[in-house]
Design an enzyme around this catalytic site. Structure first.
Site, PDB file in Angstrom:
ATOM      1  N   GLY B   7      34.817  18.584  -7.808  1.00  8.33           N
ATOM      2  CA  GLY B   7      33.380  18.233  -7.234  1.00  8.33           C
ATOM      3  C   GLY B   7      32.524  17.487  -8.429  1.00  8.33           C
ATOM      4  N   GLY B   9      29.236  16.077  -8.333  1.00  3.83           N
ATOM      5  CA  GLY B   9      27.806  15.683  -8.235  1.00  3.83           C
ATOM      6  C   GLY B   9      27.054  16.240  -9.321  1.00  3.83           C
ATOM      7  N   LYS B  99      26.800  29.498  -5.436  1.00  7.12           N
ATOM      8  CA  LYS B  99      26.373  30.855  -5.234  1.00  7.12           C
ATOM      9  C   LYS B  99      26.708  31.112  -3.481  1.00  7.12           C
ATOM     10  CE  LYS B  99      21.751  28.635  -4.184  1.00  7.12           C
ATOM     11  NZ  LYS B  99      22.530  27.206  -4.361  1.00  7.12           N
ATOM     12  N   GLU B 123      28.335  32.408 -13.984  1.00  2.00           N
ATOM     13  CA  GLU B 123      27.283  32.711 -14.692  1.00  2.00           C
ATOM     14  C   GLU B 123      25.991  31.665 -13.906  1.00  2.00           C
ATOM     15  OE1 GLU B 123      25.983  34.684 -17.382  1.00  2.00           O
ATOM     16  OE2 GLU B 123      24.148  34.302 -16.458  1.00  2.00           O
ATOM     17  N   GLY B 128      20.398  29.545 -12.919  1.00  3.66           N
ATOM     18  CA  GLY B 128      21.010  28.369 -13.673  1.00  3.66           C
ATOM     19  C   GLY B 128      21.158  28.840 -15.050  1.00  3.66           C
ATOM     20  N   ILE B 130      19.576  30.825 -17.036  1.00  4.81           N
ATOM     21  CA  ILE B 130      19.090  31.987 -17.446  1.00  4.81           C
ATOM     22  C   ILE B 130      20.468  32.934 -17.523  1.00  4.81           C
ATOM     23  CG2 ILE B 130      17.832  33.859 -16.848  1.00  4.81           C
ATOM     24  CD1 ILE B 130      15.686  32.247 -15.554  1.00  4.81           C
ATOM     25  N   LYS B 199      21.028  34.520  -3.872  1.00  6.84           N
ATOM     26  CA  LYS B 199      20.954  34.800  -5.292  1.00  6.84           C
ATOM     27  C   LYS B 199      20.785  36.145  -5.380  1.00  6.84           C
ATOM     28  CE  LYS B 199      19.820  30.195  -7.112  1.00  6.84           C
ATOM     29  NZ  LYS B 199      18.523  29.235  -7.132  1.00  6.84           N
TER      30      LYS B 199
END
Lengths: 416, 416
Positions: B7, B9, B99, B123, B128, B130, B199
């Site tokens: 992927g 992107g 996610k 993670e 993101g 954090i 999330k």
């Protein structure tokens, strides 16, 4: 896993408390239970602790092969260093909450751990319950960290927050903090910035991967921060915080500890009371801020317990959190650049030209006067190198005959 | 270590960018270099990428024993799940920023990784840049986590921040966010709360150690937050944030996603714009807050790279970040208790008794009126269980004949 706790003050007893309180959770997450086999103390009886656990003889712990991990919460460098070293040499993992020994002997202890395939962990040595050491090790592993700036000491942050809220003087607020148990009878380590300086050195070592001396970090405490400074800060939209800061620019390292004006948009601005905050800037991650209880029995003990669980998870492999023996040089304070907040004697009349030529070459000089005060005013300077600023300050005083009552550096999250 | 990126992107290309930009640092921290061997894309040519790296055929990656790690940044559940699973079955570590697949298939993928002694890391799937997943795994390992509450979506926080700053309507601000590229053309996943809900489910799974369904989490987006709500929030000293929240009380789990009034002393209050913040409360650590870029190409990619380095460090051992197959039940929304902010038709005259008996039994009813508005007023209720509140709301409307134009829950960091 059988463990020993060396030193049974606030942190040591807190570790026992956390292990008891969260026993089920700890066993589940670590995969096995944690059993305290020894507590090393100065006396053979500790109120509330079974006598069978207590020993005054380090060699009992050192020589018991059943003990796989030792918590060091003695504090200070000696005999903590010797005890930790000899446990690591016997292949025992060591978890320390002791910033003095981590700062002074960290690289030696990390090397010893590596040589004996065990781990030396120290999450609790900086920021108490704030997860900063592992965040730097794991989450910033692929980052070029350009800056770490933190409120690393709860005592001074409590005092500065109270001064701001109540408009009280430094001396009165310190006395109140001592009365409430937030400041020690001899408060020097906190208020003169040495505690922050040691933690700053550990953060610089973590991010650079190399050793440094906290003695080389310019360190200024909060004794000279007055209620007048605080009144200006409030009026100008700043808060005053004792910051420990580390910057990396190409291959040069900068570090200092000083009380600074913090802007409202800075994530450290709202960090008040005994809370700590650590702002980390990386070239890809941008700005991250970690906020939490920087001290206190249970938060610090919980950080120690997280290290114990890490040791259970990494029983047979050295993890390498830490830094090398190589010593890095910290650039002199004069090489840092700041805006400066200056409190100048009198009114600005008659010295407009000098204000401009010494401090505010770009744009208009903005003068701030506190309501009711005619004897002084304040300005914020251009960004100047500290060395240059100090020369200008002295020349300004000579030329105008005006005293500069006080200056504070401005920490600019956005400009750095 | 040779890796493949599936992927290409925003995140996938960001990973390549971070690996190139921070090459020296990554090699130093991981102990070896990272080399991209394949990029899986839909087309055979990607501008700016050597053709030799690009493949459209997953089996090439899957069957190349030299590839030890695969980054999955395809997004969505299929074929991401099948690709990840078959890589893990071949003993390749997988790092995902996705996610949807972590939420829907996390426990299965974690079990597969365990069976094949490799790692599945994620993670970047929450917050993101954090560091929340590893912080929960490492630093909260010994804690009983009682609450996690976060601003987990940058788009909605950008919109709510703009609405507050500019007094603009939801519709106009959404359009502006779309124009600036902060909101997608079809903004539903963000503004209706589904992104936050996924999330939140991952955070609940991390803290409980068990699986849950994000479909079971009560989810309310920000479409109904108006400029009038925001004007009240400002006047009352709140900010409105879209929060994802998880609570554990004894062995019961609560979770919801909703726009809420946040108090000024809450560390989430100053988290503005595209920044995210996650407040974690533990029984020993107290309150910690993690703040940073919750989305964006480089921050998210850097989190992926930190997982790649973790896999290098744990090449031959399964680390166990994640949760079990066991499904937990989330308590119904009605079982949560809040204070409510209510906007009620008319003036309080004539309904003082009903306001008291339905909403404010303790103490005096404080009525808030926005300057210039005579057609409505607002109150803050006592703490009520949601189920009870909804019954009272309906009875109040019936009895008084007054409409309640809108209500918002109040998130009280201090009372929970």
């Amino acid at each position: 896993m059988k463990i020993a706790i060396m030193g049974y003050g606030t942190i040591g007893s807190g570790v026992k408390e956390v292990l008891d309180m969260n026993r089920a959770q700890i066993e589940k997450k670590g995969g096995e239970g944690i059993e305290i086999k020894y507590i090393l103390a100065r006396k053979e009886h500790i109120p509330g602790v079974e006598d069978a656990l207590v020993t005054t003889d380090f060699s009992v712990i050192e020589n018991d092969p059943e003990v796989e991990l030792v918590v060091e919460s003695i504090g200070g460098i000696h005999p903590a260093y010797e005890y930790i070293k000899s446990c690591l040499e016997k292949g025992k993992h060591v978890v320390s909450s002791n910033k003095a020994v981590v700062d002074a002997c960290g690289s030696k202890l990390i090397r010893t751990a590596k040589e004996h395939n065990c781990n030396f962990y120290f999450e609790a040595s900086v920021g108490g319950g704030i997860p900063v050491i592992r965040t730097l090790y794991h989450n910033y592993a692929g980052e070029n960290v350009t800056e770490i700036t933190g409120i690393l000491n709860g005592t001074t942050n409590f005092i500065l927050t109270k001064m701001r809220e109540e408009g009280s003087s430094f001396e009165d607020t310190l006395k109140e903090a001592q009365r409430l148990g937030y400041a020690e009878r001899d408060p020097s380590a906190d208020i003169d910035g040495f505690d922050t300086s040691r933690k700053t050195a550990i953060l610089l070592s973590m991010t650079s991967g190399n050793r440094c001396r906290h003695e080389d970090i310019y360190t200024e405490g909060i004794r000279n921060v007055s209620d007048i400074d605080m009144a200006y800060a409030k009026a100008l939209g700043y808060s005053i915080k004792l910051l420990g800061s580390v910057q990396t620019v190409e291959d040069k390292y900068f570090a200092y500890v000083a009380p600074m004006m913090v802007e409202e948009q800075d994530p450290l601005y709202p960090v008040n009371g005994v809370y700590n905050g650590i702002r980390i800037v990386g070239n890809c991650l941008g700005t991250t801020m970690l906020y939490g209880m920087g001290a206190g029995k249970l938060p610090t003990a919980s950080a120690v317990v997280s290290d114990i669980i890490a040791a259970v998870r990494h029983k047979n492999n050295f993890q390498g959190i830490g830094w090398s023996d190589k010593m890095i040089e910290i650039e002199p304070m004069g090489g840092n650049a700041f805006r400066y907040f200056l409190r100048i004697e009198g009114t600005e009349e008659g010295i407009e030209k000098e204000l401009k030529s010494y401090f505010v070459e770009n744009g208009k000089v903005k003068v701030h006067v506190l309501p009711g005060r005619k004897d002084e005013f304040a300005i914020i300077s251009d960004i100047l190198f500290e060395e240059d600023f100090l020369a200008r300050l002295s020349a300004f005083e000579d030329e105008t005959g005006r005293r500069v009552f006080h200056y504070l550096r401005v920490n600019s999250a956005s400009e750095e």
